[in-house]
Design an enzyme around this catalytic site. Structure first.
Site, PDB file in Angstrom:
ATOM      1  N   GLU A   1      -2.533   0.180  -4.455  1.00 49.89           N
ATOM      2  CA  GLU A   1      -2.882  -1.135  -3.587  1.00 49.89           C
ATOM      3  C   GLU A   1      -3.121  -2.259  -4.160  1.00 49.89           C
ATOM      4  O   GLU A   1      -3.533  -2.476  -5.113  1.00 49.89           O
ATOM      5  CB  GLU A   1      -3.848  -0.660  -2.537  1.00 49.89           C
TER       6      GLU A   1
ATOM      7  N   ASP B   1       0.781  -1.094   0.034  1.00 52.03           N
ATOM      8  CA  ASP B   1       0.102  -0.081  -0.016  1.00 52.03           C
ATOM      9  C   ASP B   1       0.876   1.154  -0.007  1.00 52.03           C
ATOM     10  O   ASP B   1       1.522   1.557   1.018  1.00 52.03           O
ATOM     11  CB  ASP B   1      -0.784  -0.099   1.109  1.00 52.03           C
TER      12      ASP B   1
END
Length: 414
Positions: free
Chosen positions: A102, A11
């Site tokens: 992500e 992320d």
DNA sequence: TCTGGGGTCCTAGGACCC
DNA sequence: TCTGGGGTCCTAGGACCC
């Protein structure tokens, strides 16, 4: 499920803001926000003052008077994020991209090549930092759900590996809001009952988190939380709906405003459908009133549509219906169109019959003529770019609508 | 004088079918 | 002194995620 922490969640940290700081060294170390009317992303220097994404611009300035707003380099966001995803792909073909910044990775088949999951996680972070210049946090665990929680705990710019033997010890001190599916509303409901941590939520240690959530919150959240792990890491699925929306402050819902805004939204939605040879059966319109109350009206058509003008007219009909049934509301703040129940539509089809109460203006083209209009517009756009033709939406541009480049960052694959 | 824009999923009632 | 049970689709609302 494997028995080791072989699922990774990568992320990027404060992604848009980090890109701006990468592109302009003068911004590094400073509290910055991407956006204007609303904060799209805030650097960590801004977050320590309480600034966060989704916050209104004036509120962010209140919290952090030194906050610097920067314009977004939207095409750079896409390019750099794609480069990061390419790095992830060097470690396993099992990469499931969840959004622009992500992704989940399943590295169970990669450890013999690259080492243990924690080694892979560290290597990913090193390469993204050195080759691209961006900070990324990585979580590694036995399941997607845990890996995602781990990456949140790792932020900013960290790596957290959850040992399968100590999952509960890891989870129990954490705030309930980290559980996938627990948002502001559920979090408040839990707080009202004195529950703040996952440990407090998990009354009985022998009981699975999902079971407990199902019992405590109704089956809904439990099912959602369990769902994320019932699906393996896999290529992203195609979108099941396409939509567009526009917020414009308070406005009187005049026929002219409806036509103009819905026409613009329908143009975006139908254009995307046609570009991917798709069409949809169900049209949903959403209106939002001052105070954030919103209503939806939808209709399911006997035949799929991807025609801009037809979508515009059906959306107008639905919007007028919603307004008539909410006659106490004088103003609206947002209009949205969504098309769902999508199908593949590789060849042109006949125009659908228009519902009887649809407003059709005299002189508007019918049937095949609508297809001709759309396809000539599509052809021009393919040649000269999206902005070359279309609705010159005075209302939208004048009201400071978000640029199309930003909208495209959030679009899902059709 | 509430905060953008793109999505997914769940629930619940009613219609309708067998 | 009324009518079971299961399944699917449609519609509206709501919570949530990025």
């Amino acid at each position: 499920m494997g028995d080791g922490p072989t699922i990774l969640h990568a992320d990027l940290d404060a992604f848009y803001a980090s890109v701006e700081q990468l592109l302009d060294p003068a911004l590094r170390g400073r509290a910055i926000a991407v956006g204007g009317g609303v904060v799209l992303a805030a650097s960590y220097e801004a977050r320590v003052h309480g600034v966060s994404g989704g916050m209104s611009g004036w509120r962010a300035r209140q919290l952090c008077p030194d906050l610097l707003f920067v314009g977004g380099h939207f095409s750079e966001y896409q390019r750099l994020a794609d480069e990061v995803m390419a790095v992830l792909g060097d470690f396993t073909p099992l990469v499931q991209r969840m959004s622009i910044d992500e992704a989940f990775l399943d590295v169970s088949g990669s450890t013999h090549l690259f080492g243990a999951p924690q080694v892979i996680g560290a290597e990913i972070r090193r390469r993204v930092r050195e080759e691209i210049g961006l900070p990324v946090s990585v979580g590694a665990a036995r399941t997607k759900h845990l890996a995602k929680i781990a990456s949140q705990v790792a932020k900013p710019d960290g790596l957290v590996v959850v040992d399968p033997a100590h999952e509960l010890e890891f989870l129990h001190p954490l705030p309930v809001g980290l559980v996938w599916g627990i948002g502001p509303v559920t979090k408040q409901r839990l707080a009202d009952r004195g529950i703040h941590t996952i440990g407090e939520l998990a009354a009985s240690p022998s009981e699975s988190l999902e079971q407990f959530l199902g019992r405590a919150l109704g089956s809904k959240v439990g099912a959602l939380a369990a769902n994320i792990d019932h699906r393996r890491v896999q290529a992203s699925e195609r979108a099941g709906s396409v939509g567009a929306q526009s917020a414009f402050g308070r406005a009187l819902p005049t026929p002219e405003l409806l036509r103009e805004v819905l026409g613009h939204l329908a143009d975006r939605v139908a254009g995307r459908l046609r570009a991917r040879q798709r069409a949809g059966h169900t049209v949903t319109v959403r209106l939002r009133f001052p105070g954030m109350k919103s209503v939806t009206r939808s209709i399911t058509l006997p035949a799929p549509l991807a025609t801009t003008l037809t979508l515009t007219e059906i959306a107008e009909m639905l919007a007028l219906r919603a307004l008539a049934e909410n006659a106490d509301q004088r103003q609206i703040t947002l209009l949205a169109i969504s098309v769902s129940k999508l199908i593949d539509q590789p060849v042109l089809q006949l125009e659908i019959p228009i519902p009887p109460d649809t407003p059709v203006r005299p002189g508007s083209p019918a049937g095949a003529a609508r297809w001709a209009v759309d396809h000539s517009m599509d052809a021009v756009r393919r040649k000269f770019g999206r902005g070359s033709v279309g609705y010159a939406s005075v209302a939208l541009s004048a009201r400071g609508s978000v640029p199309d480049e930003f909208r495209e960052l959030a679009e899902h694959e059709l």
